[in-house]
Design a protein around this motif. Sequence first.
Motif, PDB file in Angstrom:
ATOM      1  N   GLU A  78       0.830  -1.216   0.000  1.00 16.61           N
ATOM      2  CA  GLU A  78       0.000   0.000   0.000  1.00 16.61           C
ATOM      3  C   GLU A  78       0.854   1.251   0.000  1.00 16.61           C
ATOM      4  O   GLU A  78       0.492   2.267  -0.604  1.00 16.61           O
ATOM      5  N   VAL A  79       2.014   1.187   0.666  1.00 15.59           N
ATOM      6  CA  VAL A  79       2.922   2.347   0.693  1.00 15.59           C
ATOM      7  C   VAL A  79       3.564   2.564  -0.681  1.00 15.59           C
ATOM      8  O   VAL A  79       3.716   3.706  -1.131  1.00 15.59           O
ATOM      9  N   LEU A  80       3.926   1.465  -1.351  1.00 10.26           N
ATOM     10  CA  LEU A  80       4.574   1.549  -2.667  1.00 10.26           C
ATOM     11  C   LEU A  80       3.781   0.707  -3.674  1.00 10.26           C
ATOM     12  O   LEU A  80       4.268  -0.315  -4.174  1.00 10.26           O
ATOM     13  N   PRO A  81       2.573   1.140  -4.006  1.00  2.00           N
ATOM     14  CA  PRO A  81       1.711   0.310  -4.853  1.00  2.00           C
ATOM     15  C   PRO A  81       2.217   0.109  -6.276  1.00  2.00           C
ATOM     16  O   PRO A  81       1.828  -0.857  -6.929  1.00  2.00           O
ATOM     17  N   GLU A  82       3.082   0.984  -6.753  1.00  3.11           N
ATOM     18  CA  GLU A  82       3.569   0.853  -8.121  1.00  3.11           C
ATOM     19  C   GLU A  82       5.083   0.656  -8.162  1.00  3.11           C
ATOM     20  O   GLU A  82       5.777   1.182  -9.042  1.00  3.11           O
ATOM     21  N   ALA A  83       5.591  -0.131  -7.240  1.00  2.00           N
ATOM     22  CA  ALA A  83       7.030  -0.416  -7.233  1.00  2.00           C
ATOM     23  C   ALA A  83       7.422  -1.135  -8.515  1.00  2.00           C
ATOM     24  O   ALA A  83       6.734  -2.059  -8.966  1.00  2.00           O
ATOM     25  N   ASP A  84       8.517  -0.706  -9.103  1.00  2.00           N
ATOM     26  CA  ASP A  84       9.039  -1.316 -10.330  1.00  2.00           C
ATOM     27  C   ASP A  84      10.077  -2.386 -10.025  1.00  2.00           C
ATOM     28  O   ASP A  84      10.337  -3.258 -10.857  1.00  2.00           O
ATOM     29  N   ILE A  85      10.699  -2.271  -8.844  1.00  2.00           N
ATOM     30  CA  ILE A  85      11.803  -3.155  -8.473  1.00  2.00           C
ATOM     31  C   ILE A  85      11.531  -3.696  -7.067  1.00  2.00           C
ATOM     32  O   ILE A  85      11.269  -2.922  -6.140  1.00  2.00           O
ATOM     33  N   LEU A  86      11.575  -4.996  -6.933  1.00  2.00           N
ATOM     34  CA  LEU A  86      11.398  -5.629  -5.624  1.00  2.00           C
ATOM     35  C   LEU A  86      12.631  -6.466  -5.328  1.00  2.00           C
ATOM     36  O   LEU A  86      12.934  -7.411  -6.062  1.00  2.00           O
ATOM     37  N   ILE A  87      13.344  -6.113  -4.266  1.00  2.00           N
ATOM     38  CA  ILE A  87      14.513  -6.875  -3.846  1.00  2.00           C
ATOM     39  C   ILE A  87      14.161  -7.590  -2.541  1.00  2.00           C
ATOM     40  O   ILE A  87      14.046  -6.959  -1.482  1.00  2.00           O
ATOM     41  N   ASN A  88      13.971  -8.894  -2.619  1.00  2.00           N
ATOM     42  CA  ASN A  88      13.656  -9.695  -1.439  1.00  2.00           C
ATOM     43  C   ASN A  88      14.965 -10.050  -0.734  1.00  2.00           C
ATOM     44  O   ASN A  88      15.561 -11.091  -0.972  1.00  2.00           O
ATOM     45  N   ASN A  89      15.386  -9.141   0.136  1.00  4.58           N
ATOM     46  CA  ASN A  89      16.664  -9.289   0.831  1.00  4.58           C
ATOM     47  C   ASN A  89      16.514  -9.835   2.239  1.00  4.58           C
ATOM     48  O   ASN A  89      17.422 -10.494   2.749  1.00  4.58           O
ATOM     49  N   LEU A  90      15.384  -9.577   2.869  1.00  3.10           N
ATOM     50  CA  LEU A  90      15.199  -9.955   4.263  1.00  3.10           C
ATOM     51  C   LEU A  90      15.483 -11.433   4.499  1.00  3.10           C
ATOM     52  O   LEU A  90      15.026 -12.292   3.731  1.00  3.10           O
ATOM     53  N   GLY A  91      16.231 -11.715   5.548  1.00  2.12           N
ATOM     54  CA  GLY A  91      16.501 -13.111   5.877  1.00  2.12           C
ATOM     55  C   GLY A  91      17.157 -13.240   7.237  1.00  2.12           C
ATOM     56  O   GLY A  91      17.728 -12.280   7.762  1.00  2.12           O
ATOM     57  N   ILE A  92      17.038 -14.415   7.811  1.00  2.00           N
ATOM     58  CA  ILE A  92      17.693 -14.705   9.076  1.00  2.00           C
ATOM     59  C   ILE A  92      18.663 -15.861   8.870  1.00  2.00           C
ATOM     60  O   ILE A  92      18.518 -16.645   7.928  1.00  2.00           O
ATOM     61  N   PHE A  93      19.668 -15.965   9.727  1.00  2.00           N
ATOM     62  CA  PHE A  93      20.613 -17.073   9.626  1.00  2.00           C
ATOM     63  C   PHE A  93      21.194 -17.344  11.006  1.00  2.00           C
ATOM     64  O   PHE A  93      21.109 -16.512  11.921  1.00  2.00           O
ATOM     65  N   GLY A  94      21.762 -18.503  11.146  1.00  2.71           N
ATOM     66  CA  GLY A  94      22.396 -18.871  12.406  1.00  2.71           C
ATOM     67  C   GLY A  94      22.877 -20.304  12.320  1.00  2.71           C
ATOM     68  O   GLY A  94      22.470 -21.063  11.436  1.00  2.71           O
ATOM     69  N   SER A  95      23.754 -20.683  13.223  1.00  7.57           N
ATOM     70  CA  SER A  95      24.285 -22.046  13.223  1.00  7.57           C
ATOM     71  C   SER A  95      23.652 -22.857  14.346  1.00  7.57           C
ATOM     72  O   SER A  95      23.313 -22.315  15.405  1.00  7.57           O
ATOM     73  N   LYS A  96      23.504 -24.158  14.090  1.00  3.07           N
ATOM     74  CA  LYS A  96      22.960 -25.044  15.115  1.00  3.07           C
ATOM     75  C   LYS A  96      23.227 -26.487  14.726  1.00  3.07           C
ATOM     76  O   LYS A  96      23.248 -26.832  13.537  1.00  3.07           O
ATOM     77  N   ASP A  97      23.430 -27.330  15.732  1.00  4.75           N
ATOM     78  CA  ASP A  97      23.578 -28.753  15.494  1.00  4.75           C
ATOM     79  C   ASP A  97      22.349 -29.253  14.746  1.00  4.75           C
ATOM     80  O   ASP A  97      21.221 -29.049  15.197  1.00  4.75           O
ATOM     81  N   PRO A  98      22.531 -29.892  13.589  1.00  3.56           N
ATOM     82  CA  PRO A  98      21.380 -30.322  12.779  1.00  3.56           C
ATOM     83  C   PRO A  98      20.357 -31.159  13.532  1.00  3.56           C
ATOM     84  O   PRO A  98      19.154 -31.058  13.278  1.00  3.56           O
TER      85      PRO A  98
END
Length: 264
Positions: A78-98
């Motif tokens: 709604e804030v950017l209804p006509e965005a021409d470029i979308l960069i899906n950068n958000l992410g989380i990461f971390g280490s853990k015993d599988p």
Amino acid sequence: MQIDLKGRTALVTGSTQGIGAAIAAGLARSGARVGINGRSKERVEASIQRLAEEVPGAQTVPVVADVTTEEGAQHAAEVLPEADILINNLGIFGSKDPLEISDAEWRHYFEVNVLSAVRLTRLFLPGMTERGWGRIQYIASDSAIVVPAEMIHYGMSKTALLSVSRGFAKQAAGSGVTVNSVIAGPTHTGGVEDFVYELIDRDLPWEEAQRRFMREYRPQSLLQRLIEPEEIANMTVYLSSEFASATTGGALRVDGGYTDSILP
């Protein structure tokens, strides 16, 4: 190469720090109007202030929203209804015993790293195809291909993004919209510094800790150093431009040669 994105509007998720902030700065430097996204109003405002100092005259829009939720993603649209470029950068990461990764953690990594990007793509792709121009990117990772034993849950989510990217590129076929993923290698951010010190002696100076981390945990790197966020941003800015009009459905590596493959 002079990349001109004047008249284009971009949304970069998770852009108050790290790779996202570098991407936002790169797009703004090329003339794009950039939506700066984060969950905290204070952090978004501080990021916009830093960007204004780094790129005088930068056009920015605050997008305070938790885009990992349906409500937050809808607000961003709604804030950017006509965005021409979308960069899906958000992410989380971390280490853990599988063997200690819980069902809840598996779901959380999928929901944050994958489903949030899928949801935003559903919201923005129709408008892009209707206008006949658009750029969608997913910031993936070398962990999508070379899955670290200590980060299986993270690797899973980034592998999924490669599939999502290829699939939506087919959905956008012939529309003037390109969809790609960027495979980022080990990158120097504040979060990665914390991660390195989880694995390496915290008493070591940073440069020594970084060298030891690369030697012991990422020996495949041909750069033999962490990549700077701006180096990732260079690829995303290029893919956002007219110069990349014939590049779609791809997984482009900015990994310092970490992935042992002759294919992009």
